[in-house]
Design an enzyme around this catalytic site. Structure first.
Site, PDB file in Angstrom:
ATOM      1  N   GLU A  38       0.866  -1.089   0.208  1.00  0.00           N
ATOM      2  CA  GLU A  38       0.114   0.035  -0.112  1.00  0.00           C
ATOM      3  C   GLU A  38       0.780   1.232  -0.092  1.00  0.00           C
ATOM      4  O   GLU A  38       1.841   1.375   0.641  1.00  0.00           O
ATOM      5  CB  GLU A  38      -1.074  -0.059   1.298  1.00  0.00           C
ATOM      6  CG  GLU A  38      -1.764   1.044   1.624  1.00  0.00           C
ATOM      7  CD  GLU A  38      -2.462   0.983   2.976  1.00  0.00           C
ATOM      8  OE1 GLU A  38      -2.131   0.004   3.674  1.00  0.00           O
ATOM      9  OE2 GLU A  38      -3.436   1.635   3.174  1.00  0.00           O
ATOM     10  N   LYS A 109      -9.506   2.417  -2.017  1.00  0.00           N
ATOM     11  CA  LYS A 109      -9.783   1.748  -0.660  1.00  0.00           C
ATOM     12  C   LYS A 109     -11.273   2.360   0.028  1.00  0.00           C
ATOM     13  O   LYS A 109     -11.456   3.318   0.145  1.00  0.00           O
ATOM     14  CB  LYS A 109      -8.613   2.182   0.214  1.00  0.00           C
ATOM     15  CG  LYS A 109      -8.682   1.496   1.558  1.00  0.00           C
ATOM     16  CD  LYS A 109      -7.368   1.756   2.288  1.00  0.00           C
ATOM     17  CE  LYS A 109      -7.186   0.905   3.868  1.00  0.00           C
ATOM     18  NZ  LYS A 109      -6.011   1.230   4.220  1.00  0.00           N
ATOM     19  N   CYS A 142      -4.937  -3.320   2.617  1.00  0.00           N
ATOM     20  CA  CYS A 142      -4.707  -3.346   3.995  1.00  0.00           C
ATOM     21  C   CYS A 142      -6.055  -3.585   4.598  1.00  0.00           C
ATOM     22  O   CYS A 142      -6.709  -4.682   4.956  1.00  0.00           O
ATOM     23  CB  CYS A 142      -4.287  -2.224   4.209  1.00  0.00           C
ATOM     24  SG  CYS A 142      -2.861  -2.537   5.943  1.00  0.00           S
TER      25      CYS A 142
HETATM   26  C1  ACM Z   1      -4.009   0.110   6.910  1.00  0.00           C
HETATM   27  O1  ACM Z   1      -5.136  -0.022   6.545  1.00  0.00           O
HETATM   28  N1  ACM Z   1      -3.114   0.572   6.420  1.00  0.00           N
HETATM   29  C2  ACM Z   1      -3.816  -0.488   8.456  1.00  0.00           C
END
Ligand code: ACM
Length: 262
Positions: A38, A109, A142
């Site tokens: 990420e 995201k 993530c």
């Molecule tokens: C995250 O979602 N980078 C902890």
């Protein structure tokens, strides 16, 4: 299909340095698909929206994307990477899949973690599946792991391989991904970063242990907790398309959606 992860340590704000490190790893990777962490070129702990705006780029104006496209073409490889995506005055924590033909597919995201909510907008585009050789790639980022709906939606939309760029700080994801793979019978590549990032009052130690997991929950490949590492395995990604558990049970057909209050 040979697939892998590049677990490394981006340095905050050093976009060109991080890109060059990622490229050096990619150039040595004997694989058809590689996943980067990420926010691989910016680092993670932003301190203001202004900073996030300054370090982000529209996908079609990003030097990192242009350089990754060249690598994908030269090496006949696909790359999935997390980037800070600017769209006018908004910033998204995004993942992109770049194919050797230069096409780029974006995922923004959906589930923002902690102060990401201060710098990024929550994702606002539908999830997509990227067809690449035998793979049907679905992306998540993530913290999306903690919402089982995410991996389920990708699997129901047809993903046989979940690519999961990460900057993990909470425990449990790496183990939870075994369950995500089992409950959806998909492959997953979680590419986590390592190292500590300290900015102002914030400090995070990222947890490493990147993993490639099979539809029956086997950990096919794993990075360590603190070292930069590349992991590559050869998978039969089509195996994920068999959703039969017994001759009486099919993972998707047996769902009782009329009884779920979702
Ligand atoms: C995250 O979602 N980078 C902890």
């Amino acid at each position: 299909m040979k697939v892998g992860f590049i677990q490394f340590r981006p340095l905050f704000g050093d976009k060109n340095g991080n890109l060059q490190r990622a490229i050096a790893f990619l150039e040595k990777a004997d694989a058809e698909l590689m996943v980067l962490p990420e926010l691989f070129d910016t680092g993670y702990i932003f301190q203001s929206r202004k900073e996030a705006l300054e370090l982000s780029s529209p996908i079609n104006e990003s030097t990192s994307v242009t350089e990754l496209k060249k690598i994908c073409q030269d090496m006949n490889m696909a790359v999935v990477a997390g980037v800070a995506e600017r769209d006018h005055d908004k910033v998204y924590n995004s993942a992109i899949t770049i194919l050797p033909d230069g096409s780029v597919t974006t995922y923004r995201k959906l589930h923002l973690f902690y102060k990401e909510k201060c710098w990024f907008e929550p994702g606002n585009i539908p999830i997509q599946i990227v067809e690449y050789r035998e793979a049907r790639i679905g992306m998540m980022i993530c913290f999306d792991w903690i919402f089982p709906e995410m991996a389920r939606s990708l699997a129901l939309t047809g993903a046989n391989l979940i690519c999961h760029p990460s900057n993990l700080v909470l425990p449990h994801c790496q183990n939870a991904m075994i369950t995500r793979c089992l409950e959806n019978r998909v492959f997953a590549i979680t590419c986590n970063r390592i190292g500590q990032e300290v900015r102002g009052q914030e400090s995070f130690m990222f947890t490493g242990f990147s993993r490639i997991i099979s539809p029956d929950g086997a950990v096919l490949c794993e990075g360590g907790r603190v070292k930069e590492e590349v992991g590559i395995v050869d998978i039969n990604v089509r195996a994920a398309e068999n959703k039969r558990i017994t001759i009486f049970n099919d993972l998707f057909e047996d769902r009782r959606t009329e009884h779920y209050n979702l």
